[in-house]
Design a protein around this motif. Structure first.
Motif, PDB file in Angstrom:
ATOM      1  N   ASP A 124       0.827  -1.211   0.000  1.00 31.02           N
ATOM      2  CA  ASP A 124       0.000   0.000   0.000  1.00 31.02           C
ATOM      3  C   ASP A 124       0.860   1.260   0.000  1.00 31.02           C
ATOM      4  O   ASP A 124       1.749   1.419   0.829  1.00 31.02           O
ATOM      5  N   ASP A 125       0.582   2.153  -0.937  1.00 31.53           N
ATOM      6  CA  ASP A 125       1.293   3.434  -0.995  1.00 31.53           C
ATOM      7  C   ASP A 125       0.394   4.582  -0.539  1.00 31.53           C
ATOM      8  O   ASP A 125       0.697   5.740  -0.775  1.00 31.53           O
ATOM      9  N   GLY A 126      -0.706   4.252   0.098  1.00 31.08           N
ATOM     10  CA  GLY A 126      -1.632   5.272   0.560  1.00 31.08           C
ATOM     11  C   GLY A 126      -2.611   5.728  -0.510  1.00 31.08           C
ATOM     12  O   GLY A 126      -3.340   6.693  -0.314  1.00 31.08           O
ATOM     13  N   GLY A 127      -2.618   5.057  -1.649  1.00 28.64           N
ATOM     14  CA  GLY A 127      -3.555   5.389  -2.709  1.00 28.64           C
ATOM     15  C   GLY A 127      -3.079   6.469  -3.668  1.00 28.64           C
ATOM     16  O   GLY A 127      -3.820   6.892  -4.554  1.00 28.64           O
ATOM     17  N   ILE A 128      -1.836   6.917  -3.515  1.00 31.38           N
ATOM     18  CA  ILE A 128      -1.327   8.011  -4.354  1.00 31.38           C
ATOM     19  C   ILE A 128      -1.246   7.586  -5.820  1.00 31.38           C
ATOM     20  O   ILE A 128      -1.709   8.299  -6.708  1.00 31.38           O
ATOM     21  N   ASN A 129      -0.641   6.439  -6.084  1.00 23.69           N
ATOM     22  CA  ASN A 129      -0.501   5.995  -7.480  1.00 23.69           C
ATOM     23  C   ASN A 129      -1.865   5.772  -8.127  1.00 23.69           C
ATOM     24  O   ASN A 129      -2.070   6.115  -9.292  1.00 23.69           O
ATOM     25  N   ASP A 130      -2.796   5.185  -7.369  1.00 25.88           N
ATOM     26  CA  ASP A 130      -4.129   4.945  -7.908  1.00 25.88           C
ATOM     27  C   ASP A 130      -4.829   6.262  -8.226  1.00 25.88           C
ATOM     28  O   ASP A 130      -5.463   6.413  -9.264  1.00 25.88           O
ATOM     29  N   LYS A 131      -4.694   7.232  -7.340  1.00 23.72           N
ATOM     30  CA  LYS A 131      -5.310   8.539  -7.570  1.00 23.72           C
ATOM     31  C   LYS A 131      -4.639   9.260  -8.748  1.00 23.72           C
ATOM     32  O   LYS A 131      -5.296   9.940  -9.522  1.00 23.72           O
ATOM     33  N   LEU A 132      -3.336   9.101  -8.866  1.00 26.21           N
ATOM     34  CA  LEU A 132      -2.602   9.776  -9.921  1.00 26.21           C
ATOM     35  C   LEU A 132      -2.905   9.201 -11.303  1.00 26.21           C
ATOM     36  O   LEU A 132      -3.087   9.940 -12.265  1.00 26.21           O
ATOM     37  N   PHE A 133      -2.970   7.880 -11.407  1.00 28.36           N
ATOM     38  CA  PHE A 133      -3.113   7.240 -12.711  1.00 28.36           C
ATOM     39  C   PHE A 133      -4.508   6.680 -12.993  1.00 28.36           C
ATOM     40  O   PHE A 133      -4.826   6.400 -14.144  1.00 28.36           O
ATOM     41  N   GLY A 134      -5.329   6.500 -11.982  1.00 27.74           N
ATOM     42  CA  GLY A 134      -6.592   5.779 -12.120  1.00 27.74           C
ATOM     43  C   GLY A 134      -7.545   6.304 -13.163  1.00 27.74           C
ATOM     44  O   GLY A 134      -8.190   5.532 -13.867  1.00 27.74           O
ATOM     45  N   ASN A 135      -7.682   7.615 -13.286  1.00 28.09           N
ATOM     46  CA  ASN A 135      -8.622   8.195 -14.254  1.00 28.09           C
ATOM     47  C   ASN A 135      -7.937   9.029 -15.327  1.00 28.09           C
ATOM     48  O   ASN A 135      -8.584   9.791 -16.027  1.00 28.09           O
ATOM     49  N   ARG A 136      -6.652   8.888 -15.427  1.00 34.16           N
ATOM     50  CA  ARG A 136      -5.862   9.724 -16.336  1.00 34.16           C
ATOM     51  C   ARG A 136      -5.931   9.179 -17.763  1.00 34.16           C
ATOM     52  O   ARG A 136      -5.858   7.974 -17.975  1.00 34.16           O
ATOM     53  N   PRO A 137      -6.046  10.050 -18.778  1.00 37.93           N
ATOM     54  CA  PRO A 137      -5.975   9.564 -20.159  1.00 37.93           C
ATOM     55  C   PRO A 137      -4.583   9.000 -20.464  1.00 37.93           C
ATOM     56  O   PRO A 137      -3.594   9.399 -19.845  1.00 37.93           O
ATOM     57  N   LEU A 138      -4.499   8.109 -21.415  1.00 35.19           N
ATOM     58  CA  LEU A 138      -3.233   7.441 -21.728  1.00 35.19           C
ATOM     59  C   LEU A 138      -2.133   8.419 -22.116  1.00 35.19           C
ATOM     60  O   LEU A 138      -0.981   8.247 -21.719  1.00 35.19           O
ATOM     61  N   TRP A 139      -2.465   9.451 -22.884  1.00 37.44           N
ATOM     62  CA  TRP A 139      -1.438  10.417 -23.294  1.00 37.44           C
ATOM     63  C   TRP A 139      -0.842  11.105 -22.072  1.00 37.44           C
ATOM     64  O   TRP A 139       0.352  11.373 -22.035  1.00 37.44           O
ATOM     65  N   HIS A 140      -1.675  11.369 -21.055  1.00 38.51           N
ATOM     66  CA  HIS A 140      -1.178  12.061 -19.872  1.00 38.51           C
ATOM     67  C   HIS A 140      -0.350  11.112 -18.996  1.00 38.51           C
ATOM     68  O   HIS A 140       0.625  11.534 -18.369  1.00 38.51           O
ATOM     69  N   ILE A 141      -0.705   9.842 -18.951  1.00 34.01           N
ATOM     70  CA  ILE A 141       0.115   8.853 -18.245  1.00 34.01           C
ATOM     71  C   ILE A 141       1.503   8.811 -18.887  1.00 34.01           C
ATOM     72  O   ILE A 141       2.519   8.773 -18.202  1.00 34.01           O
ATOM     73  N   ALA A 142       1.541   8.848 -20.221  1.00 22.91           N
ATOM     74  CA  ALA A 142       2.825   8.834 -20.932  1.00 22.91           C
ATOM     75  C   ALA A 142       3.630  10.097 -20.642  1.00 22.91           C
ATOM     76  O   ALA A 142       4.844  10.030 -20.411  1.00 22.91           O
ATOM     77  N   VAL A 143       2.972  11.252 -20.612  1.00 19.65           N
ATOM     78  CA  VAL A 143       3.670  12.517 -20.327  1.00 19.65           C
ATOM     79  C   VAL A 143       4.236  12.503 -18.908  1.00 19.65           C
ATOM     80  O   VAL A 143       5.395  12.864 -18.681  1.00 19.65           O
ATOM     81  N   ILE A 144       3.419  12.081 -17.946  1.00 17.96           N
ATOM     82  CA  ILE A 144       3.882  12.005 -16.552  1.00 17.96           C
ATOM     83  C   ILE A 144       5.072  11.057 -16.457  1.00 17.96           C
ATOM     84  O   ILE A 144       6.093  11.379 -15.840  1.00 17.96           O
ATOM     85  N   SER A 145       4.957   9.884 -17.055  1.00 19.26           N
ATOM     86  CA  SER A 145       6.023   8.884 -16.993  1.00 19.26           C
ATOM     87  C   SER A 145       7.315   9.404 -17.603  1.00 19.26           C
ATOM     88  O   SER A 145       8.405   9.198 -17.058  1.00 19.26           O
ATOM     89  N   LEU A 146       7.218  10.094 -18.731  1.00 24.61           N
ATOM     90  CA  LEU A 146       8.407  10.643 -19.390  1.00 24.61           C
ATOM     91  C   LEU A 146       9.032  11.751 -18.552  1.00 24.61           C
ATOM     92  O   LEU A 146      10.252  11.762 -18.344  1.00 24.61           O
ATOM     93  N   PHE A 147       8.222  12.657 -18.039  1.00 25.14           N
ATOM     94  CA  PHE A 147       8.730  13.782 -17.244  1.00 25.14           C
ATOM     95  C   PHE A 147       9.417  13.276 -15.973  1.00 25.14           C
ATOM     96  O   PHE A 147      10.526  13.701 -15.642  1.00 25.14           O
ATOM     97  N   VAL A 148       8.770  12.341 -15.283  1.00 25.97           N
ATOM     98  CA  VAL A 148       9.344  11.789 -14.051  1.00 25.97           C
ATOM     99  C   VAL A 148      10.643  11.050 -14.349  1.00 25.97           C
ATOM    100  O   VAL A 148      11.638  11.217 -13.640  1.00 25.97           O
ATOM    101  N   SER A 149      10.657  10.243 -15.398  1.00 27.80           N
ATOM    102  CA  SER A 149      11.864   9.459 -15.697  1.00 27.80           C
ATOM    103  C   SER A 149      13.033  10.361 -16.065  1.00 27.80           C
ATOM    104  O   SER A 149      14.162  10.130 -15.618  1.00 27.80           O
TER     105      SER A 149
END
Length: 197
Positions: free
Chosen positions: A90-115
């Motif tokens: 359990d991470d406290g629900g942060i990852n689920d809240k961050l990615f759970g309802n996000r469009p795929l393009w935004h998941i890709a943008v977040i993943s690229l920016f973070v990496s």
């Protein structure tokens, strides 16, 4: 001389349900921007040009190492998800809240920016001075949401150490950036589509 009253500042634990999507994204992009700024400051003190890290290399080797490393991490993560109780991961629900309802393009943008931001700081700047082991301890420590669970802290440490190893082995920052991106993108998509089901 007037004394400063530190008691007026109170730290409180924020409930993930109290964060709206806008505040969560501001926090994410703000902290990642800060991480990139710290990396650039460290490069300045090291008298190194960060753009040299981004010079093109053998893209086939980068893709091969990145995909193999990401696949190994994802297999280990699937095994943990299958055989370890959910409260341990359990991470406290942060990852689920961050990615759970996000469009795929935004998941890709977040993943690229973070990496890019995290790898420039940890592999590009800090590992140069501290080595992969101590860099990985720091990397695990900044992932505060996992510190309450030894297994997740160990997994984050292991991933970081592996990213440091493939960085040294391939000689290019693009390998850990690509591996980090693949891991985050895949995990983000899993969270996104698991919620849909």
């Amino acid at each position: 001389m007037k004394k400063f009253n530190f008691n007026q500042f109170k730290l409180k634990k924020v409930n993930i349900d109290d964060l709206d999507d806008r505040l969560l994204l501001i926090n994410l992009y703000g902290t990642q921007g800060f991480i990139l700024l710290v990396a650039l400051i460290i490069f300045l003190f090291q008298k190194r040009n960060p753009l040299q890290l981004l010079a093109p290399h053998s893209w086939g080797a980068i893709a091969g190492w990145s995909i193999l490393f990401a696949a190994a991490v994802l297999i280990v993560d699937m095994a943990i998800t299958r055989w370890v109780p959910e409260e341990v991961t359990d991470d406290g629900g942060i990852n689920d809240k961050l990615f759970g309802n996000r469009p795929l393009w935004h998941i890709a943008v977040i993943s690229l920016f973070v990496s890019i931001c995290e790898e420039m700081l940890f592999r590009g700047a800090i590992q140069e001075a501290w080595g992969a082991y101590w860099t990985s301890i720091l990397f695990a420590a900044i992932h505060i949401r996992y510190l309450q669970h030894w297994l997740m802290t160990g997994l984050v440490f292991g991933i970081s150490y592996g990213l440091g190893w493939i960085y040294v082995h391939t000689g290019t920052i693009w390998t850990p950036i690509a591996a980090h991106f693949i891991i985050d993108l895949t995990m983000g998509c899993i969270l996104r589509f698991r919620r849909e089901k």
